[in-house]
Write a protein that holds these residues in place. Structure first.
Motif, mmCIF file in Angstrom:
data_model
loop_
_atom_site.group_PDB
_atom_site.id
_atom_site.type_symbol
_atom_site.label_atom_id
_atom_site.label_comp_id
_atom_site.label_asym_id
_atom_site.label_seq_id
_atom_site.Cartn_x
_atom_site.Cartn_y
_atom_site.Cartn_z
ATOM 1 N N UNK A 1 27.538 -23.984 33.955
ATOM 2 C CA UNK A 1 26.566 -23.937 35.124
ATOM 3 C C UNK A 1 25.281 -24.652 34.803
ATOM 4 N N UNK A 2 24.768 -25.181 33.587
ATOM 5 C CA UNK A 2 23.352 -25.350 33.621
ATOM 6 C C UNK A 2 22.945 -26.418 34.428
ATOM 7 N N UNK A 3 23.632 -27.324 34.831
ATOM 8 C CA UNK A 3 23.346 -28.448 35.600
ATOM 9 C C UNK A 3 23.468 -28.025 37.258
ATOM 10 N N UNK A 4 23.861 -26.846 37.571
ATOM 11 C CA UNK A 4 23.873 -26.489 39.063
ATOM 12 C C UNK A 4 22.714 -26.601 39.866
ATOM 13 N N UNK A 5 22.831 -26.888 41.082
ATOM 14 C CA UNK A 5 21.593 -27.374 41.709
ATOM 15 C C UNK A 5 20.898 -26.010 42.053
ATOM 16 N N UNK A 6 19.844 -26.041 42.599
ATOM 17 C CA UNK A 6 19.092 -25.174 42.900
ATOM 18 C C UNK A 6 19.398 -24.318 44.151
ATOM 19 N N UNK A 7 20.275 -24.993 44.749
ATOM 20 C CA UNK A 7 20.810 -24.157 46.128
ATOM 21 C C UNK A 7 22.196 -23.564 45.564
ATOM 22 N N UNK A 8 22.791 -23.722 44.641
ATOM 23 C CA UNK A 8 24.035 -23.150 44.335
ATOM 24 C C UNK A 8 24.297 -21.749 44.710
ATOM 25 N N UNK A 9 23.195 -20.817 43.915
ATOM 26 C CA UNK A 9 23.380 -19.585 44.250
ATOM 27 C C UNK A 9 23.243 -19.240 45.820
#
Length: 157
Positions: free
Chosen positions: A40-48
């Motif tokens: 998950x380290x590359x997830x976008x800022x909007x992922x959550x």
């Protein structure tokens, strides 16, 4: 909500603020977890927020995810080639359930049964889809809708 009507899982959980808090606190844990952080380290800022909107919609909340952020098909596509394992899945479920307890999501057996059933179902599908190179799914397949299931709603006592 009219008297005697059964609330949706979304309503019972506390609405969108509850799902946004759940995913925010949960992904803080994920990013500190040695097994899940690399995934998950590359997830976008909007992922959550997208995950909060997705789960909320599945549980009867507003159609924010499917109308503004993607579709069920596009969400499934995000798992392709991730090569998730059963170990990843179990850790993800464990951390999510710990978070649900920490933020005080309802803990009545009816809600938790439905909540856990969806999380188990969804994460197992994610593992399957993450280990395939071909998605055999209709791109217009609607979002899943999850309800109270066999118990039929929250126990009024």
């Amino acid at each position: 909500m009219p008297e005697n009507s059964i609330p949706t899982l979304y309503e019972w959980a506390g609405g969108m603020p509850a799902f946004e808090e759940l995913t925010n606190v949960f992904y803080d844990k994920v990013l500190k977890d040695e097994l899940l952080e690399p995934v998950f380290k590359q997830m976008s800022g909007e992922h959550r927020l997208h995950v909060a909107h997705f789960i909320a919609e599945v549980f009867g909340g507003p159609e924010l995810y499917s109308t503004e952020e993607g579709s069920h098909f596009k969400m499934i596509q995000k798992h392709l080639f991730k090569h998730l394992t059963e170990q990843h899945r179990k850790r993800w479920v464990t951390l999510l359930l710990q978070t649900a307890d920490e933020i005080n999501l309802p803990d009545d057996p009816e809600f938790r049964s439905a909540f856990v059933a969806y999380i188990e179902w969804g994460t197992r599908i994610a593992v399957l889809n993450s280990n395939t190179d071909q998605l055999l799914m209709n791109p217009t397949e609607p979002m899943p809708k999850w309800g109270w299931g066999v118990p039929g709603g929250p126990f009024p006592g």
